[in-house]
Design a protein around this motif. Structure first.
Motif, short mmCIF file in Angstrom:
data_model
loop_
_atom_site.label_atom_id
_atom_site.label_comp_id
_atom_site.label_asym_id
_atom_site.label_seq_id
_atom_site.Cartn_x
_atom_site.Cartn_y
_atom_site.Cartn_z
N ILE A 8 -7.82 -0.01 1.77
CA ILE A 8 -6.92 -1.12 1.44
C ILE A 8 -7.70 -2.31 0.90
N LEU A 9 -8.83 -2.62 1.52
CA LEU A 9 -9.64 -3.75 1.03
C LEU A 9 -10.23 -3.46 -0.35
N LEU A 10 -10.61 -2.21 -0.59
CA LEU A 10 -11.19 -1.86 -1.88
C LEU A 10 -10.18 -1.95 -3.01
N MET A 11 -8.92 -1.67 -2.71
CA MET A 11 -7.89 -1.74 -3.75
C MET A 11 -7.76 -3.15 -4.32
N GLY A 12 -8.09 -4.15 -3.55
CA GLY A 12 -8.02 -5.52 -4.04
C GLY A 12 -9.37 -6.14 -4.30
#
Length: 283
Positions: free
Chosen positions: A211-215
């Motif tokens: 989830i953090l990598l997607m942003g």
């Protein structure tokens, strides 16, 4: 005071925070996504799907994000699991504390400084210079997907280690001893006991990192050098530089939808895996 009223009062602070910090901003972005770019920048409210029809123009950002984010998550998992297993199962309490502190140490330094360190290591005077010294010339590492992947793994590895470590640390060591006493080989004990019982930690770590990598914005911007960019970089360009808030909102809404679909599928797979594991244990 009734029980129902007390429950609502307990939920009120978190619910208010959730409404103000998540629901309202997402609603505003969703409304903006159907607007048009104003003549001086910003957004002009309208009711059009033009911004969504222009999404293919940012396909490269979505492709890089949906490729490198899962790859970075899986690579971090493959590196973090043996480390977490060693810390939880094979290390004495004294050394466990010291090694856990070493895992935390990178968080004491800003991700910006750590990324600049990797710029030097992957640049012409870093690792490529060592390869040139041994006769391998023309190696380019910086401003490539490989550099971004390295930065992702380095930056997010601790976030993968700790959930897995917690799951393995709670593991009942008597189960491992019983498996060994019954003649099971170490690899069989790992596959049938250790790995299934650590699935909650794996699921949490993968979810947190993905989830953090997607942003993610900073790592692709620094180690990708403008050649490898994520959706986060596209959003910064659209909102701050191009000032096309309507198009940026459409990109943001699409990213949220993609994340929701991906996370939903992932959680269903994890739930089925947990159910099948329970069925096997009952049998």
């Amino acid at each position: 005071m009734t029980k129902r009223t007390r429950n609502w009062l307990l939920l009120a602070p978190a619910g208010t925070w959730f409404l103000v910090m998540l629901i309202i901003p997402l609603t505003v972005v969703f409304i903006f996504s159907f607007g048009e770019r104003a003549s001086s920048g910003g957004v002009e409210l309208a009711l059009t799907l033009e911004q969504y029809t222009n999404l293919p123009a940012r396909w490269a950002a979505f492709k890089n994000t949906m490729t490198l984010a899962p790859l970075g998550t899986m690579a971090a998992l493959l590196i973090a699991y043996p480390l977490a297993y060693f810390l939880a199962v094979k290390t004495t309490p004294r050394w466990k504390t010291i090694l856990l502190v070493l895992v935390i140490v990178p968080f004491w330094t800003s991700i910006l400084i750590r990324s600049y360190a990797w710029i030097f290591l992957l640049g012409g005077r870093g690792i490529p210079a060592l390869f040139e010294w041994v006769g391998i010339e023309g190696l380019r590492l910086i401003n490539t997907p490989f550099a971004v992947l390295v930065g992702i793994i380095y930056g997010y590895l601790p976030l993968m280690v700790f959930p897995i470590y917690v799951s393995l640390d709670k593991l009942d060591k008597r189960l491992l001893e019983a498996s060994s006493d019954l003649g099971a080989k170490p690899w069989k004990t790992f596959l049938q006991i250790t790995l299934p019982l650590s699935v909650p930690g794996i699921a949490t770590g993968c979810m947190l990192v993905f989830i953090l990598l997607m942003g993610e914005y900073l790592i692709p911007a620094l180690l990708g050098g403008g050649k490898v960019f994520f959706v986060g970089n596209a959003l910064v360009d659209l909102f701050l530089q191009s000032r096309n808030w309507a198009y940026g909102s459409a990109v943001a809404v699409t990213l949220v939808v993609v994340m929701l679909i991906t996370v939903t599928i992932y959680m269903r797979l994890i739930s089925r895996l947990g159910a099948s594991r329970e069925d096997v244990s009952i049998m």
